[in-house]
Write a protein that holds these residues in place. Structure first.
Motif, PDB file in Angstrom:
ATOM      1  N   MET A   1      -1.498  32.288  15.465  1.00 17.21           N
ATOM      2  CA  MET A   1      -1.911  33.584  15.539  1.00 17.21           C
ATOM      3  C   MET A   1      -0.733  35.064  16.116  1.00 17.21           C
ATOM      4  O   MET A   1      -0.178  34.840  16.819  1.00 17.21           O
ATOM      5  CB  MET A   1      -2.706  33.679  17.044  1.00 17.21           C
ATOM      6  CG  MET A   1      -3.793  34.853  17.072  1.00 17.21           C
ATOM      7  SD  MET A   1      -4.652  34.021  18.602  1.00 17.21           S
ATOM      8  CE  MET A   1      -4.161  34.515  20.152  1.00 17.21           C
ATOM      9  N   ASP A   2      -1.646  36.285  15.420  1.00 15.93           N
ATOM     10  CA  ASP A   2      -0.678  37.495  15.712  1.00 15.93           C
ATOM     11  C   ASP A   2      -1.658  38.343  16.214  1.00 15.93           C
ATOM     12  O   ASP A   2      -2.950  38.065  15.723  1.00 15.93           O
ATOM     13  CB  ASP A   2      -0.455  37.929  14.076  1.00 15.93           C
ATOM     14  CG  ASP A   2       0.453  39.046  13.972  1.00 15.93           C
ATOM     15  OD1 ASP A   2       1.157  39.564  15.043  1.00 15.93           O
ATOM     16  OD2 ASP A   2       0.023  40.348  13.606  1.00 15.93           O
ATOM     17  N   VAL A   3      -1.671  39.383  16.570  1.00 15.76           N
ATOM     18  CA  VAL A   3      -2.310  40.587  16.834  1.00 15.76           C
ATOM     19  C   VAL A   3      -1.921  41.306  17.578  1.00 15.76           C
ATOM     20  O   VAL A   3      -1.583  41.839  17.480  1.00 15.76           O
ATOM     21  CB  VAL A   3      -3.428  39.872  19.039  1.00 15.76           C
ATOM     22  CG1 VAL A   3      -4.403  40.881  19.020  1.00 15.76           C
ATOM     23  CG2 VAL A   3      -4.059  38.666  18.793  1.00 15.76           C
ATOM     24  N   ARG A   4      -2.834  42.500  16.793  1.00 19.31           N
ATOM     25  CA  ARG A   4      -1.935  44.114  15.916  1.00 19.31           C
ATOM     26  C   ARG A   4      -3.562  45.390  17.214  1.00 19.31           C
ATOM     27  O   ARG A   4      -4.642  44.763  17.050  1.00 19.31           O
ATOM     28  CB  ARG A   4      -2.091  44.701  15.468  1.00 19.31           C
ATOM     29  CG  ARG A   4      -2.771  44.464  14.320  1.00 19.31           C
ATOM     30  CD  ARG A   4      -2.155  44.325  12.643  1.00 19.31           C
ATOM     31  NE  ARG A   4      -3.157  44.116  11.478  1.00 19.31           N
ATOM     32  CZ  ARG A   4      -4.564  45.085  10.717  1.00 19.31           C
ATOM     33  NH1 ARG A   4      -4.518  46.328  12.109  1.00 19.31           N
ATOM     34  NH2 ARG A   4      -4.826  44.832  10.686  1.00 19.31           N
ATOM     35  N   TYR A   5      -3.045  45.691  17.962  1.00 23.68           N
ATOM     36  CA  TYR A   5      -3.897  46.605  18.194  1.00 23.68           C
ATOM     37  C   TYR A   5      -3.796  48.006  17.222  1.00 23.68           C
ATOM     38  O   TYR A   5      -2.776  48.700  16.948  1.00 23.68           O
ATOM     39  CB  TYR A   5      -3.859  47.211  19.839  1.00 23.68           C
ATOM     40  CG  TYR A   5      -3.773  45.974  20.786  1.00 23.68           C
ATOM     41  CD1 TYR A   5      -4.316  45.646  21.423  1.00 23.68           C
ATOM     42  CD2 TYR A   5      -2.582  45.115  20.286  1.00 23.68           C
ATOM     43  CE1 TYR A   5      -4.417  44.251  21.508  1.00 23.68           C
ATOM     44  CE2 TYR A   5      -2.439  43.833  21.277  1.00 23.68           C
ATOM     45  CZ  TYR A   5      -3.367  43.633  22.166  1.00 23.68           C
ATOM     46  OH  TYR A   5      -3.282  42.537  22.880  1.00 23.68           O
ATOM     47  N   ARG A   6      -4.758  48.564  17.466  1.00 18.94           N
ATOM     48  CA  ARG A   6      -5.122  49.970  16.825  1.00 18.94           C
ATOM     49  C   ARG A   6      -6.076  50.860  17.795  1.00 18.94           C
ATOM     50  O   ARG A   6      -7.646  50.437  17.404  1.00 18.94           O
ATOM     51  CB  ARG A   6      -5.006  49.931  14.969  1.00 18.94           C
ATOM     52  CG  ARG A   6      -5.203  51.503  14.705  1.00 18.94           C
ATOM     53  CD  ARG A   6      -5.206  51.151  12.913  1.00 18.94           C
ATOM     54  NE  ARG A   6      -5.766  52.630  12.800  1.00 18.94           N
ATOM     55  CZ  ARG A   6      -4.894  52.621  11.085  1.00 18.94           C
ATOM     56  NH1 ARG A   6      -4.528  51.590  10.507  1.00 18.94           N
ATOM     57  NH2 ARG A   6      -5.000  53.418  10.579  1.00 18.94           N
ATOM     58  N   GLY A   7      -6.192  51.522  18.031  1.00 20.73           N
ATOM     59  CA  GLY A   7      -6.960  52.220  19.509  1.00 20.73           C
ATOM     60  C   GLY A   7      -7.797  51.648  20.398  1.00 20.73           C
ATOM     61  O   GLY A   7      -7.301  50.464  20.694  1.00 20.73           O
ATOM     62  N   GLN A   8      -9.464  51.542  19.976  1.00 21.86           N
ATOM     63  CA  GLN A   8     -10.085  50.685  20.999  1.00 21.86           C
ATOM     64  C   GLN A   8      -9.677  48.489  19.915  1.00 21.86           C
ATOM     65  O   GLN A   8     -10.377  48.348  21.249  1.00 21.86           O
ATOM     66  CB  GLN A   8     -10.601  51.542  21.315  1.00 21.86           C
ATOM     67  CG  GLN A   8     -12.040  51.198  20.104  1.00 21.86           C
ATOM     68  CD  GLN A   8     -13.352  51.495  20.350  1.00 21.86           C
ATOM     69  OE1 GLN A   8     -13.661  52.461  21.702  1.00 21.86           O
ATOM     70  NE2 GLN A   8     -14.256  52.429  19.824  1.00 21.86           N
ATOM     71  N   PHE A   9      -9.330  48.801  19.077  1.00 21.76           N
ATOM     72  CA  PHE A   9      -8.934  47.815  18.407  1.00 21.76           C
ATOM     73  C   PHE A   9      -8.697  46.714  18.428  1.00 21.76           C
ATOM     74  O   PHE A   9      -7.307  47.080  18.445  1.00 21.76           O
ATOM     75  CB  PHE A   9      -9.864  47.974  17.519  1.00 21.76           C
ATOM     76  CG  PHE A   9     -10.720  48.703  16.595  1.00 21.76           C
ATOM     77  CD1 PHE A   9     -12.199  48.053  17.189  1.00 21.76           C
ATOM     78  CD2 PHE A   9     -11.036  49.682  16.446  1.00 21.76           C
ATOM     79  CE1 PHE A   9     -13.939  48.058  17.036  1.00 21.76           C
ATOM     80  CE2 PHE A   9     -12.691  50.570  16.261  1.00 21.76           C
ATOM     81  CZ  PHE A   9     -13.502  49.971  16.281  1.00 21.76           C
ATOM     82  N   ALA A  10      -8.513  45.325  18.503  1.00 21.11           N
ATOM     83  CA  ALA A  10      -7.423  44.083  18.024  1.00 21.11           C
ATOM     84  C   ALA A  10      -8.106  43.594  17.648  1.00 21.11           C
ATOM     85  O   ALA A  10      -9.197  42.841  17.456  1.00 21.11           O
ATOM     86  CB  ALA A  10      -7.620  43.990  19.853  1.00 21.11           C
ATOM     87  N   TYR A  11      -7.155  42.817  16.441  1.00 22.28           N
ATOM     88  CA  TYR A  11      -7.139  42.502  14.885  1.00 22.28           C
ATOM     89  C   TYR A  11      -6.856  41.480  15.170  1.00 22.28           C
ATOM     90  O   TYR A  11      -4.534  41.689  15.260  1.00 22.28           O
ATOM     91  CB  TYR A  11      -6.552  43.253  14.433  1.00 22.28           C
ATOM     92  CG  TYR A  11      -7.086  44.460  13.386  1.00 22.28           C
ATOM     93  CD1 TYR A  11      -8.998  44.236  13.139  1.00 22.28           C
ATOM     94  CD2 TYR A  11      -7.421  45.894  13.975  1.00 22.28           C
ATOM     95  CE1 TYR A  11      -9.468  45.291  12.656  1.00 22.28           C
ATOM     96  CE2 TYR A  11      -7.693  46.731  13.621  1.00 22.28           C
ATOM     97  CZ  TYR A  11      -9.216  46.733  13.105  1.00 22.28           C
ATOM     98  OH  TYR A  11      -9.702  48.371  13.065  1.00 22.28           O
ATOM     99  N   VAL A  12      -7.391  39.748  14.974  1.00 15.63           N
ATOM    100  CA  VAL A  12      -6.293  38.924  15.151  1.00 15.63           C
ATOM    101  C   VAL A  12      -6.231  38.463  14.451  1.00 15.63           C
ATOM    102  O   VAL A  12      -7.917  38.198  13.884  1.00 15.63           O
ATOM    103  CB  VAL A  12      -7.530  37.959  16.120  1.00 15.63           C
ATOM    104  CG1 VAL A  12      -6.982  36.737  16.879  1.00 15.63           C
ATOM    105  CG2 VAL A  12      -7.607  39.012  17.823  1.00 15.63           C
ATOM    106  N   THR A  13      -5.428  38.125  13.705  1.00 18.91           N
ATOM    107  CA  THR A  13      -4.605  36.454  12.642  1.00 18.91           C
ATOM    108  C   THR A  13      -4.162  35.585  12.818  1.00 18.91           C
ATOM    109  O   THR A  13      -3.801  35.967  13.734  1.00 18.91           O
ATOM    110  CB  THR A  13      -3.963  38.069  12.021  1.00 18.91           C
ATOM    111  OG1 THR A  13      -4.557  39.307  11.543  1.00 18.91           O
ATOM    112  CG2 THR A  13      -3.660  37.287  10.499  1.00 18.91           C
ATOM    113  N   GLY A  14      -5.139  34.937  12.189  1.00 20.71           N
ATOM    114  CA  GLY A  14      -4.340  32.683  12.258  1.00 20.71           C
ATOM    115  C   GLY A  14      -3.323  33.460  10.657  1.00 20.71           C
ATOM    116  O   GLY A  14      -3.320  33.213  10.039  1.00 20.71           O
ATOM    117  N   GLU A  15      -2.439  32.133  11.361  1.00 16.64           N
ATOM    118  CA  GLU A  15      -0.967  32.442  10.192  1.00 16.64           C
ATOM    119  C   GLU A  15      -0.925  30.631  10.134  1.00 16.64           C
ATOM    120  O   GLU A  15      -0.861  30.117  10.884  1.00 16.64           O
ATOM    121  CB  GLU A  15       0.323  32.474  10.758  1.00 16.64           C
ATOM    122  CG  GLU A  15       1.483  32.058   9.576  1.00 16.64           C
ATOM    123  CD  GLU A  15       2.836  32.537   9.684  1.00 16.64           C
ATOM    124  OE1 GLU A  15       3.891  32.150   9.665  1.00 16.64           O
ATOM    125  OE2 GLU A  15       2.757  33.456  11.325  1.00 16.64           O
TER     126      GLU A  15
END
Length: 77
Positions: free
Chosen positions: A1-15
């Motif tokens: 799992m990877d989490v990247r942040y941009r402004g008020q958002f956290a985007y969650v991606t699975g590997e």
């Protein structure tokens, strides 16, 4: 799992095991550590769909999204 942040958002991606990455969900910060908006990634539209009806914790949202995208993961005995 990877989490990247941009402004008020956290985007969650699975590997996946082959190294491919799969977008799963987006969380939107709601002003405190206990308030997050949830949006599920929809591959057919390549976008995130807000889930205004979902009122669980971020952990419950993650479990729900993984069940939708990947299926229920059962630990091996």
């Amino acid at each position: 799992m990877d989490v990247r942040y941009r402004g008020q958002f956290a985007y969650v991606t699975g590997e996946l095991t082959d190294g491919d990455q799969m977008p799963l969900m987006r969380l939107r910060y709601g002003g405190s550590a206990h308030r997050w908006g949830t949006a599920i990634y929809v591959a057919s539209s390549n976008s995130y769909e807000s889930q205004v009806w979902f009122s669980g914790s971020t952990e419950e949202a993650f479990d729900f999204v993984c069940d939708i995208h990947i299926g229920t993961i059962t630990p091996k005995p």
